[in-house]
Design a protein around this motif. Structure first.
Motif, PDB file in Angstrom:
ATOM      1  N   ALA A   1       0.826  -1.207   0.000  1.00  0.00           N
ATOM      2  CA  ALA A   1       0.000   0.000   0.000  1.00  0.00           C
ATOM      3  C   ALA A   1       0.862   1.258   0.000  1.00  0.00           C
ATOM      4  O   ALA A   1       0.563   2.220  -0.727  1.00  0.00           O
ATOM      5  N   VAL A   2       1.936   1.254   0.788  1.00  0.00           N
ATOM      6  CA  VAL A   2       2.832   2.416   0.832  1.00  0.00           C
ATOM      7  C   VAL A   2       3.483   2.636  -0.531  1.00  0.00           C
ATOM      8  O   VAL A   2       3.562   3.765  -1.029  1.00  0.00           O
ATOM      9  N   LEU A   3       3.956   1.555  -1.163  1.00  0.00           N
ATOM     10  CA  LEU A   3       4.589   1.685  -2.472  1.00  0.00           C
ATOM     11  C   LEU A   3       3.606   2.166  -3.540  1.00  0.00           C
ATOM     12  O   LEU A   3       3.963   2.980  -4.392  1.00  0.00           O
TER      13      LEU A   3
ATOM     14  N   ILE B   1       6.341   4.737 -11.758  1.00  0.00           N
ATOM     15  CA  ILE B   1       5.992   3.463 -12.386  1.00  0.00           C
ATOM     16  C   ILE B   1       6.696   2.320 -11.667  1.00  0.00           C
ATOM     17  O   ILE B   1       6.106   1.261 -11.426  1.00  0.00           O
ATOM     18  N   SER B   2       7.953   2.535 -11.286  1.00  0.00           N
ATOM     19  CA  SER B   2       8.702   1.510 -10.566  1.00  0.00           C
ATOM     20  C   SER B   2       8.050   1.184  -9.225  1.00  0.00           C
ATOM     21  O   SER B   2       7.918   0.015  -8.857  1.00  0.00           O
ATOM     22  N   ALA B   3       7.642   2.199  -8.481  1.00  0.00           N
ATOM     23  CA  ALA B   3       7.006   1.962  -7.187  1.00  0.00           C
ATOM     24  C   ALA B   3       5.662   1.264  -7.350  1.00  0.00           C
ATOM     25  O   ALA B   3       5.317   0.373  -6.566  1.00  0.00           O
ATOM     26  N   LEU B   4       4.894   1.640  -8.371  1.00  0.00           N
ATOM     27  CA  LEU B   4       3.618   0.970  -8.616  1.00  0.00           C
ATOM     28  C   LEU B   4       3.814  -0.503  -8.956  1.00  0.00           C
ATOM     29  O   LEU B   4       3.102  -1.370  -8.441  1.00  0.00           O
ATOM     30  N   VAL B   5       4.769  -0.795  -9.813  1.00  0.00           N
ATOM     31  CA  VAL B   5       5.025  -2.187 -10.203  1.00  0.00           C
ATOM     32  C   VAL B   5       5.499  -2.998  -9.001  1.00  0.00           C
ATOM     33  O   VAL B   5       5.077  -4.144  -8.814  1.00  0.00           O
ATOM     34  N   MET B   6       6.351  -2.415  -8.179  1.00  0.00           N
ATOM     35  CA  MET B   6       6.813  -3.131  -6.993  1.00  0.00           C
ATOM     36  C   MET B   6       5.666  -3.388  -6.014  1.00  0.00           C
ATOM     37  O   MET B   6       5.559  -4.478  -5.444  1.00  0.00           O
TER      38      MET B   6
ATOM     39  N   VAL C   1       0.924   4.058  -3.034  1.00  0.00           N
ATOM     40  CA  VAL C   1       0.643   5.482  -2.774  1.00  0.00           C
ATOM     41  C   VAL C   1       1.814   6.349  -3.237  1.00  0.00           C
ATOM     42  O   VAL C   1       1.616   7.393  -3.879  1.00  0.00           O
ATOM     43  N   ILE C   2       3.037   5.925  -2.934  1.00  0.00           N
ATOM     44  CA  ILE C   2       4.209   6.679  -3.375  1.00  0.00           C
ATOM     45  C   ILE C   2       4.268   6.728  -4.901  1.00  0.00           C
ATOM     46  O   ILE C   2       4.564   7.768  -5.495  1.00  0.00           O
ATOM     47  N   GLY C   3       3.985   5.604  -5.548  1.00  0.00           N
ATOM     48  CA  GLY C   3       3.985   5.565  -7.008  1.00  0.00           C
ATOM     49  C   GLY C   3       2.965   6.508  -7.614  1.00  0.00           C
ATOM     50  O   GLY C   3       3.260   7.227  -8.571  1.00  0.00           O
ATOM     51  N   ILE C   4       1.771   6.536  -7.049  1.00  0.00           N
ATOM     52  CA  ILE C   4       0.734   7.430  -7.557  1.00  0.00           C
ATOM     53  C   ILE C   4       1.133   8.888  -7.363  1.00  0.00           C
ATOM     54  O   ILE C   4       0.966   9.715  -8.273  1.00  0.00           O
ATOM     55  N   LEU C   5       1.695   9.220  -6.197  1.00  0.00           N
ATOM     56  CA  LEU C   5       2.130  10.599  -5.950  1.00  0.00           C
ATOM     57  C   LEU C   5       3.233  11.027  -6.915  1.00  0.00           C
ATOM     58  O   LEU C   5       3.220  12.157  -7.417  1.00  0.00           O
ATOM     59  N   GLU C   6       4.175  10.138  -7.189  1.00  0.00           N
ATOM     60  CA  GLU C   6       5.259  10.496  -8.097  1.00  0.00           C
ATOM     61  C   GLU C   6       4.770  10.636  -9.534  1.00  0.00           C
ATOM     62  O   GLU C   6       5.251  11.499 -10.271  1.00  0.00           O
ATOM     63  N   ILE C   7       3.817   9.829  -9.936  1.00  0.00           N
ATOM     64  CA  ILE C   7       3.256   9.973 -11.283  1.00  0.00           C
ATOM     65  C   ILE C   7       2.485  11.283 -11.394  1.00  0.00           C
ATOM     66  O   ILE C   7       2.570  11.986 -12.409  1.00  0.00           O
ATOM     67  N   VAL C   8       1.759  11.647 -10.347  1.00  0.00           N
ATOM     68  CA  VAL C   8       1.051  12.940 -10.353  1.00  0.00           C
ATOM     69  C   VAL C   8       2.051  14.083 -10.445  1.00  0.00           C
ATOM     70  O   VAL C   8       1.849  15.047 -11.192  1.00  0.00           O
ATOM     71  N   LEU C   9       3.160  13.981  -9.697  1.00  0.00           N
ATOM     72  CA  LEU C   9       4.185  15.025  -9.776  1.00  0.00           C
ATOM     73  C   LEU C   9       4.820  15.086 -11.154  1.00  0.00           C
ATOM     74  O   LEU C   9       5.193  16.164 -11.633  1.00  0.00           O
ATOM     75  N   ALA C  10       4.966  13.945 -11.811  1.00  0.00           N
ATOM     76  CA  ALA C  10       5.550  13.937 -13.151  1.00  0.00           C
ATOM     77  C   ALA C  10       4.623  14.596 -14.161  1.00  0.00           C
ATOM     78  O   ALA C  10       5.088  15.260 -15.092  1.00  0.00           O
TER      79      ALA C  10
END
Length: 67
Positions: free
Chosen positions: A8-10, A51-56, A12-21
């Motif tokens: 869940a943490v990964l 994308i990496s955090a989401l896949v992980m 959420v982090i992945g979604i936040l980083e994609i939004v920032l991108a």
């Protein structure tokens, strides 16, 4: 239990980083305090990390499902 928390943490982090991108104004506001400023690579770096955090995260959720 820990597997689901980490996934869940990964995610959420992945979604936040994609939004920032994808949102330049949010990315610029966040990167103003950064000691490293690579204007050309900021968007692609956030997208790749997201994308990496989401896949992980999805990988942790699905690990062991097929065995």
């Amino acid at each position: 239990m820990w597997k689901y928390i980490l996934a869940a943490v990964l995610i959420v982090i992945g979604i936040l980083e994609i939004v920032l991108a994808l949102r330049g104004d949010l990315r610029d506001a966040l990167m103003q305090t950064s000691p490293l400023r690579l204007k050309q690579a900021e968007s692609s770096a956030f997208l790749l990390a997201g994308i990496s955090a989401l896949v992980m995260g999805i990988g942790f959720l699905l690990f062991g499902l097929f065995w």
